[in-house]
Scaffold this active site. Structure first.
Site, PDB file in Angstrom:
ATOM      1  N   ARG A  32       0.349  36.998   7.719  1.00  0.00           N
ATOM      2  CA  ARG A  32       0.105  37.834   7.213  1.00  0.00           C
ATOM      3  C   ARG A  32      -0.039  39.619   6.995  1.00  0.00           C
ATOM      4  O   ARG A  32      -0.080  40.541   6.121  1.00  0.00           O
ATOM      5  CB  ARG A  32      -1.964  37.857   7.172  1.00  0.00           C
ATOM      6  N   GLN A  97      -0.571  28.758  18.394  1.00  0.00           N
ATOM      7  CA  GLN A  97      -1.148  28.083  16.242  1.00  0.00           C
ATOM      8  C   GLN A  97       0.421  28.372  15.734  1.00  0.00           C
ATOM      9  O   GLN A  97      -0.125  27.243  15.002  1.00  0.00           O
ATOM     10  CB  GLN A  97      -2.009  30.078  15.910  1.00  0.00           C
ATOM     11  N   VAL A  99       3.314  26.333  14.799  1.00  0.00           N
ATOM     12  CA  VAL A  99       3.673  25.383  15.068  1.00  0.00           C
ATOM     13  C   VAL A  99       5.668  24.752  14.882  1.00  0.00           C
ATOM     14  O   VAL A  99       6.042  23.496  14.946  1.00  0.00           O
ATOM     15  CB  VAL A  99       3.577  24.115  13.321  1.00  0.00           C
ATOM     16  N   ASP A 100       5.521  25.739  15.851  1.00  0.00           N
ATOM     17  CA  ASP A 100       7.534  25.696  16.012  1.00  0.00           C
ATOM     18  C   ASP A 100       7.878  25.545  17.273  1.00  0.00           C
ATOM     19  O   ASP A 100       9.229  25.011  17.041  1.00  0.00           O
ATOM     20  CB  ASP A 100       8.531  27.716  15.566  1.00  0.00           C
ATOM     21  N   HIS A 115      -2.629  24.375  16.062  1.00  0.00           N
ATOM     22  CA  HIS A 115      -2.640  23.948  14.654  1.00  0.00           C
ATOM     23  C   HIS A 115      -1.123  23.154  14.772  1.00  0.00           C
ATOM     24  O   HIS A 115      -1.220  22.594  12.961  1.00  0.00           O
ATOM     25  CB  HIS A 115      -2.657  25.367  13.836  1.00  0.00           C
ATOM     26  N   SER A 182      -3.425  37.793  14.343  1.00  0.00           N
ATOM     27  CA  SER A 182      -4.283  38.588  13.326  1.00  0.00           C
ATOM     28  C   SER A 182      -5.978  38.262  13.485  1.00  0.00           C
ATOM     29  O   SER A 182      -6.502  38.659  13.444  1.00  0.00           O
ATOM     30  CB  SER A 182      -3.838  38.550  11.630  1.00  0.00           C
TER      31      SER A 182
HETATM   32  N1  APR Z   1       5.456  40.937  18.107  1.00  0.00           N
HETATM   33  C1  APR Z   1       3.492  41.969  18.215  1.00  0.00           C
HETATM   34  N2  APR Z   1       2.633  41.294  16.710  1.00  0.00           N
HETATM   35  C2  APR Z   1       3.406  41.049  15.500  1.00  0.00           C
HETATM   36  C3  APR Z   1       4.817  40.791  15.945  1.00  0.00           C
HETATM   37  C4  APR Z   1       5.498  41.397  16.655  1.00  0.00           C
HETATM   38  N3  APR Z   1       7.454  40.752  16.973  1.00  0.00           N
HETATM   39  N4  APR Z   1       5.205  40.547  14.382  1.00  0.00           N
HETATM   40  C5  APR Z   1       4.006  40.265  13.694  1.00  0.00           C
HETATM   41  N5  APR Z   1       2.907  40.481  14.328  1.00  0.00           N
HETATM   42  C6  APR Z   1       1.501  40.188  14.149  1.00  0.00           C
HETATM   43  C7  APR Z   1       1.080  40.703  12.346  1.00  0.00           C
HETATM   44  O1  APR Z   1       0.432  42.585  12.937  1.00  0.00           O
HETATM   45  C8  APR Z   1      -0.137  40.544  12.829  1.00  0.00           C
HETATM   46  O2  APR Z   1      -1.123  41.105  12.924  1.00  0.00           O
HETATM   47  O3  APR Z   1       1.204  39.001  14.466  1.00  0.00           O
HETATM   48  C9  APR Z   1       0.116  39.245  13.659  1.00  0.00           C
HETATM   49  C10 APR Z   1       0.313  37.269  12.909  1.00  0.00           C
HETATM   50  O4  APR Z   1      -0.540  37.392  12.355  1.00  0.00           O
HETATM   51  P1  APR Z   1      -0.563  36.439  10.927  1.00  0.00           P
HETATM   52  O5  APR Z   1      -0.016  36.289  10.379  1.00  0.00           O
HETATM   53  O6  APR Z   1      -1.695  35.954  10.493  1.00  0.00           O
HETATM   54  O7  APR Z   1      -0.540  34.730  11.585  1.00  0.00           O
HETATM   55  P2  APR Z   1      -1.283  33.825  12.842  1.00  0.00           P
HETATM   56  O8  APR Z   1      -2.465  34.550  13.380  1.00  0.00           O
HETATM   57  O9  APR Z   1      -0.744  32.985  13.643  1.00  0.00           O
HETATM   58  O10 APR Z   1      -2.320  33.114  11.775  1.00  0.00           O
HETATM   59  C11 APR Z   1      -3.371  31.858  11.513  1.00  0.00           C
HETATM   60  O11 APR Z   1      -2.827  31.194   9.857  1.00  0.00           O
HETATM   61  O12 APR Z   1      -1.972  30.226   7.666  1.00  0.00           O
HETATM   62  C12 APR Z   1      -2.485  29.996   9.135  1.00  0.00           C
HETATM   63  O13 APR Z   1      -1.777  28.397   9.948  1.00  0.00           O
HETATM   64  C13 APR Z   1      -1.275  29.744   9.889  1.00  0.00           C
HETATM   65  O14 APR Z   1      -1.316  29.139  12.391  1.00  0.00           O
HETATM   66  C14 APR Z   1      -1.253  30.001  11.013  1.00  0.00           C
HETATM   67  C15 APR Z   1      -2.742  30.685  11.031  1.00  0.00           C
END
Ligand code: APR
Length: 235
Positions: A32, A97, A99-100, A115, A182
């Site tokens: 996101r 969460q 999957v890697d 997940h 997020s």
């Molecule tokens: N360090 C700290 N925070 C980070 C970094 C970093 N290097 N890079 C990105 N972020 C933050 C982003 O600002 C964001 O708030 O990590 C968060 C990632 O949020 P998402 O992209 O929504 O990922 P996630 O919360 O894991 O999503 C949950 O959504 O689509 C599904 O299955 C998918 O497991 C995933 C789930």
């Protein structure tokens, strides 16, 4: 930062919950952020059982690309620090969460992959485990069913054992550290509310207000700073 060091060293039961932001410093996109997957592609077209049944070509292409991208991806210092803290008894449980598989590759034990995992595949029809190369070669299961990675697609249930195990750790935790997520996806988004312990949020974007402590920053860099303070603390 001193506050989290104090909480980490005094807590007898610490749980870490991570999301895609924990893997971006290993070169994997999150979902996101501005550069995330869901800014490039609608998740409904690839990350749902509907997509699996009605648009298998795009579904297979999306996951095959993410699986093949893992070949050159390694855990970063933050993953290794969490594995070291687990060995030292500073943290008792890691749930992710992601999957890697990077936490496990870094040496963490008993990681609950809430997940699922992209590193293995099964048949959607008969449930049989299948070889990854058959999925990557776009082959079907011998039963005729479609092959899919063992990730939790939107609308599917989370693995019950992993969820229950993580929930029990959350309830017992004196400290919960949430890193790089997020917290937009249910039910994992509810987990930090299910503890009576102190809660810490380490994330690039602050966004969450109900934590006892929020540290805005990169996961790997922040964990390195805390680890350095811990080492100093224990001298
Ligand atoms: N360090 C700290 N925070 C980070 C970094 C970093 N290097 N890079 C990105 N972020 C933050 C982003 O600002 C964001 O708030 O990590 C968060 C990632 O949020 P998402 O992209 O929504 O990922 P996630 O919360 O894991 O999503 C949950 O959504 O689509 C599904 O299955 C998918 O497991 C995933 C789930």
């Amino acid at each position: 930062m001193e506050q989290i060091v104090e909480w980490l060293t005094s807590s007898k039961h610490t749980v870490v919950l991570t999301g895609a932001g924990m893997s971006t410093e290993s070169g994997l996109a999150d979902f996101r952020s501005k550069s995330g997957w869901w800014q490039q592609i609608d998740p409904r077209t690839v990350a749902t059982t509907e997509a699996l049944t009605s648009n298998y070509a795009l579904f297979q292409q999306f996951y095959a690309a993410r699986i093949q991208a893992l070949e050159d991806v390694k855990p970063h210092d933050g993953h290794f620090i969490l594995a070291n803290w687990q060995r030292r008894g500073l943290i008792q449980h890691i749930a992710t969460q992601n999957v890697d598989g990077l936490h496990t590759l870094a040496g963490s034990d008993n990681v609950d992959e809430l997940h699922g995992s992209i590193r293995s595949v099964r048949c959607q029809k008969c449930g049989q485990a299948a070889e990854m190369q058959h999925f990557l070669a776009k082959e079907a299961c011998p039963c005729g069913g479609k092959l899919r990675p063992n990730v939790v697609l939107f609308g599917e249930n989370l693995p019950q054992e992993a969820w229950n195990h993580t929930l029990s750790h959350m309830k017992a935790a004196q400290l919960v550290i949430v890193i790089g997520t997020s917290l937009e996806v249910y039910p994992v988004s509810q987990l930090p509310h299910m503890t009576n312990g102190k809660t810490v949020y380490i994330n690039l974007e602050s966004g969450q207000s109900h934590f006892d402590l929020t540290i805005e920053g990169k996961a790997g860099e922040t964990l390195k700073i805390i680890d350095a303070l811990l080492k100093h603390d224990t001298i």
